[in-house]
Design a protein around this motif. Structure first.
Motif, PDB file in Angstrom:
ATOM      1  N   ASP A   1     155.876  24.760  32.127  1.00  0.00           N
ATOM      2  CA  ASP A   1     155.317  23.413  32.358  1.00  0.00           C
ATOM      3  C   ASP A   1     155.664  22.464  31.220  1.00  0.00           C
ATOM      4  O   ASP A   1     155.961  21.282  31.443  1.00  0.00           O
ATOM      5  CB  ASP A   1     153.799  23.497  32.534  1.00  0.00           C
ATOM      6  N   ILE A   2     155.596  22.966  29.978  1.00  0.00           N
ATOM      7  CA  ILE A   2     155.914  22.120  28.817  1.00  0.00           C
ATOM      8  C   ILE A   2     157.381  21.700  28.853  1.00  0.00           C
ATOM      9  O   ILE A   2     157.710  20.526  28.615  1.00  0.00           O
ATOM     10  CB  ILE A   2     155.583  22.863  27.508  1.00  0.00           C
ATOM     11  N   ARG A   3     158.278  22.650  29.174  1.00  0.00           N
ATOM     12  CA  ARG A   3     159.706  22.324  29.246  1.00  0.00           C
ATOM     13  C   ARG A   3     159.975  21.306  30.356  1.00  0.00           C
ATOM     14  O   ARG A   3     160.756  20.354  30.183  1.00  0.00           O
ATOM     15  CB  ARG A   3     160.531  23.592  29.479  1.00  0.00           C
TER      16      ARG A   3
ATOM     17  N   ALA B   1     164.939  19.346  21.025  1.00  0.00           N
ATOM     18  CA  ALA B   1     166.213  19.772  21.608  1.00  0.00           C
ATOM     19  C   ALA B   1     166.404  21.282  21.499  1.00  0.00           C
ATOM     20  O   ALA B   1     166.839  21.940  22.457  1.00  0.00           O
ATOM     21  CB  ALA B   1     167.367  19.037  20.930  1.00  0.00           C
ATOM     22  N   ASP B   2     166.102  21.834  20.330  1.00  0.00           N
ATOM     23  CA  ASP B   2     166.267  23.281  20.143  1.00  0.00           C
ATOM     24  C   ASP B   2     165.362  24.057  21.088  1.00  0.00           C
ATOM     25  O   ASP B   2     165.764  25.085  21.657  1.00  0.00           O
ATOM     26  CB  ASP B   2     165.962  23.669  18.695  1.00  0.00           C
TER      27      ASP B   2
ATOM     28  N   PRO C   1     162.405  30.201  24.252  1.00  0.00           N
ATOM     29  CA  PRO C   1     161.551  29.203  23.590  1.00  0.00           C
ATOM     30  C   PRO C   1     160.177  29.773  23.292  1.00  0.00           C
ATOM     31  O   PRO C   1     159.702  30.686  23.965  1.00  0.00           O
ATOM     32  CB  PRO C   1     161.476  28.085  24.626  1.00  0.00           C
ATOM     33  N   SER C   2     159.548  29.213  22.258  1.00  0.00           N
ATOM     34  CA  SER C   2     158.200  29.636  21.887  1.00  0.00           C
ATOM     35  C   SER C   2     157.418  28.433  21.388  1.00  0.00           C
ATOM     36  O   SER C   2     158.001  27.421  20.965  1.00  0.00           O
ATOM     37  CB  SER C   2     158.248  30.716  20.797  1.00  0.00           C
TER      38      SER C   2
ATOM     39  N   SER D   1     156.008  23.836  17.642  1.00  0.00           N
ATOM     40  CA  SER D   1     155.003  23.366  16.685  1.00  0.00           C
ATOM     41  C   SER D   1     155.620  22.979  15.352  1.00  0.00           C
ATOM     42  O   SER D   1     155.115  22.098  14.647  1.00  0.00           O
ATOM     43  CB  SER D   1     153.927  24.439  16.473  1.00  0.00           C
ATOM     44  N   ARG D   2     156.735  23.645  14.984  1.00  0.00           N
ATOM     45  CA  ARG D   2     157.379  23.339  13.705  1.00  0.00           C
ATOM     46  C   ARG D   2     157.942  21.916  13.674  1.00  0.00           C
ATOM     47  O   ARG D   2     158.150  21.349  12.607  1.00  0.00           O
ATOM     48  CB  ARG D   2     158.503  24.339  13.448  1.00  0.00           C
TER      49      ARG D   2
END
Length: 422
Positions: free
Chosen positions: A228-230, A261-262, A269-270, A275-276
């Protein structure tokens, strides 16, 4: 004077009347000058403007020398007119003096007062700039007399306890400057005038007035699934999004889309990866004036802030673009702006979304709905009724007839408004 030819006396009288006209027009021309244009021209190096600004910098001495010169020539003209009248009518001296007084008064009023002052008021620069060439030398020649007259005048004012204020009476406050801009007419292009007025408005508008309200905020909820976030990041029309955990009161920070982007390109993905990239949130009190907030954004090199109330609860979001739009008008082309809250109807009324800002409605339609209370149309209607209304309820707010069309979850979602001039 009895040996002076009468023709010479008439010439002397005409010269004195011309000098009187010079002093009268000089006084009016100096006082009628546009001080702001004068300062601009003086700063640009105009010699005439420099001379005039120098004279206006010592108003007591300037008025003193003009009045001394004017009264001196008028009294001299009166004496010569009396002599001429007596010599023309020696058998009736009393009648001659009365005739000379009446005639000279009329001549001075027309040729030495009203006409030259009217011309000077209409063309102040054409009169004042050349006149300064004569008045500056006279200031030095008559300096002792001017000082004595001014000292006596101040003494009289002191005796009668009349305060002498030597302050700058030409300084303008913001409201006076606003009036000057509005009255400038075609001297300033309409778009530039609008921008200048927008700058003056910044101190009278707070971030609460222009913020995106909390219920319209779009953000990243870290409690949502990664999919959902993506999807949200891929589809969002915004460049910056608040990131929170479960509720907006638990804000983690602000994420710029380019920093994600990363996360979007990663096969694994995490939330840690996302968060970083989140930057610390910046909070703005809802009562902060826009002028202050714009300076704060500039000082902190930021473009977005979360608006909080006195209890620290998040009420909305404000960006630098929102403030700039208050000055220059709408300029964004974000997809989010493609949905309009105001829909014109064939009968001249408007169907307006209840979440629409009252200020934006006023700006768009050139209306004057009250802005000193509720910020949204829904809030304004509820404030006026002092109750949560049902659909199809109608009311009048000043010159505006309001018909409530839809109500959902104690919020007015749509209303029809028509403007009726009283």
């Amino acid at each position: 004077m009895n040996d002076v030819p009468i023709g010479i006396l008439f010439i002397a009288l005409a010269v004195l009347l011309a000098i009187s006209a010079f002093f009268s027009s000089s006084e009016t021309g100096m006082m009628s000058l546009n001080r702001y244009r004068l300062n601009h021209r003086a700063d640009a190096g105009d010699s005439g403007a420099v001379r005039v600004r120098r004279l206006l910098g010592m108003p007591e001495r300037l008025i003193g020398v003009i009045l001394i010169g004017n009264n001196l020539v008028n009294i001299a003209a009166s004496s010569i007119a009396t002599i001429i009248a007596i010599r023309l009518y020696p058998t009736h001296p009393d009648l001659a003096i009365a005739t000379a007084t009446a005639t000279l008064t009329l001549v001075i009023l027309i040729f030495s007062e009203v006409t030259p002052k009217t011309l000077a008021q209409k063309f102040p620069e054409r009169i004042a700039y050349p006149a300064s060439l004569v008045l500056i030398p006279l200031l030095y020649i008559l300096y002792p007399v001017v000082v004595m007259v001014n000292w006596t005048s101040r003494l009289i004012m002191k005796i009668f306890r009349i305060p002498f204020d030597g302050g700058d009476h030409h300084a303008l406050n913001s409201e006076e400057l606003r009036t000057m801009l509005i009255q400038s007419g075609g001297a300033i292009a309409a778009n530039r005038q609008s921008m200048l007025l927008g700058i003056l408005d910044l101190d009278n508008v707070t971030v609460e007035d222009i913020m995106v309200p909390r219920n319209e905020l779009s953000g990243i909820n870290l409690d949502d699934s990664l999919e959902d976030i993506r999807a949200q990041l891929n589809e969002t029309p915004y460049t910056r999004l608040p990131v929170y955990k479960g509720d907006l009161e638990k804000v983690v920070g602000i994420l710029h889309i380019r920093d994600a982007a990363d996360f979007l390109a990663s096969d694994k993905p995490s939330l840690v990866m996302l968060s970083r990239k989140v930057k610390d949130p910046y909070f703005v009190p809802e009562t902060t004036p826009l002028q202050t907030q714009m300076i704060n954004f500039q000082r902190l090199k930021l473009r977005m802030g979360l608006v909080v109330d006195e209890y620290g609860d998040v009420q909305g979001l404000v960006t630098l673009d929102d403030i700039l739009e208050e000055i220059v008008g709408e300029f964004t082309t974000d997809e989010a702006d493609n949905t309009k809250d105001i829909h014109p109807q064939r009968d001249g009324s408007y169907v307006i979304d209840g979440t629409a800002s009252v200020r934006e409605i006023n700006k768009t339609l050139d209306w004057s709905l009250p802005t000193d209370g509720a910020k949204t149309l829904s809030g304004l209607i509820i404030e006026q009724l002092e109750d949560i209304p049902d659909a199809n309820t109608s009311l009048r707010i000043g010159e505006y007839r309001v018909e409530i069309l839809q109500v959902n979850n104690n919020t007015i979602t749509a209303a029809r408004i028509s403007h009726h001039n009283p």
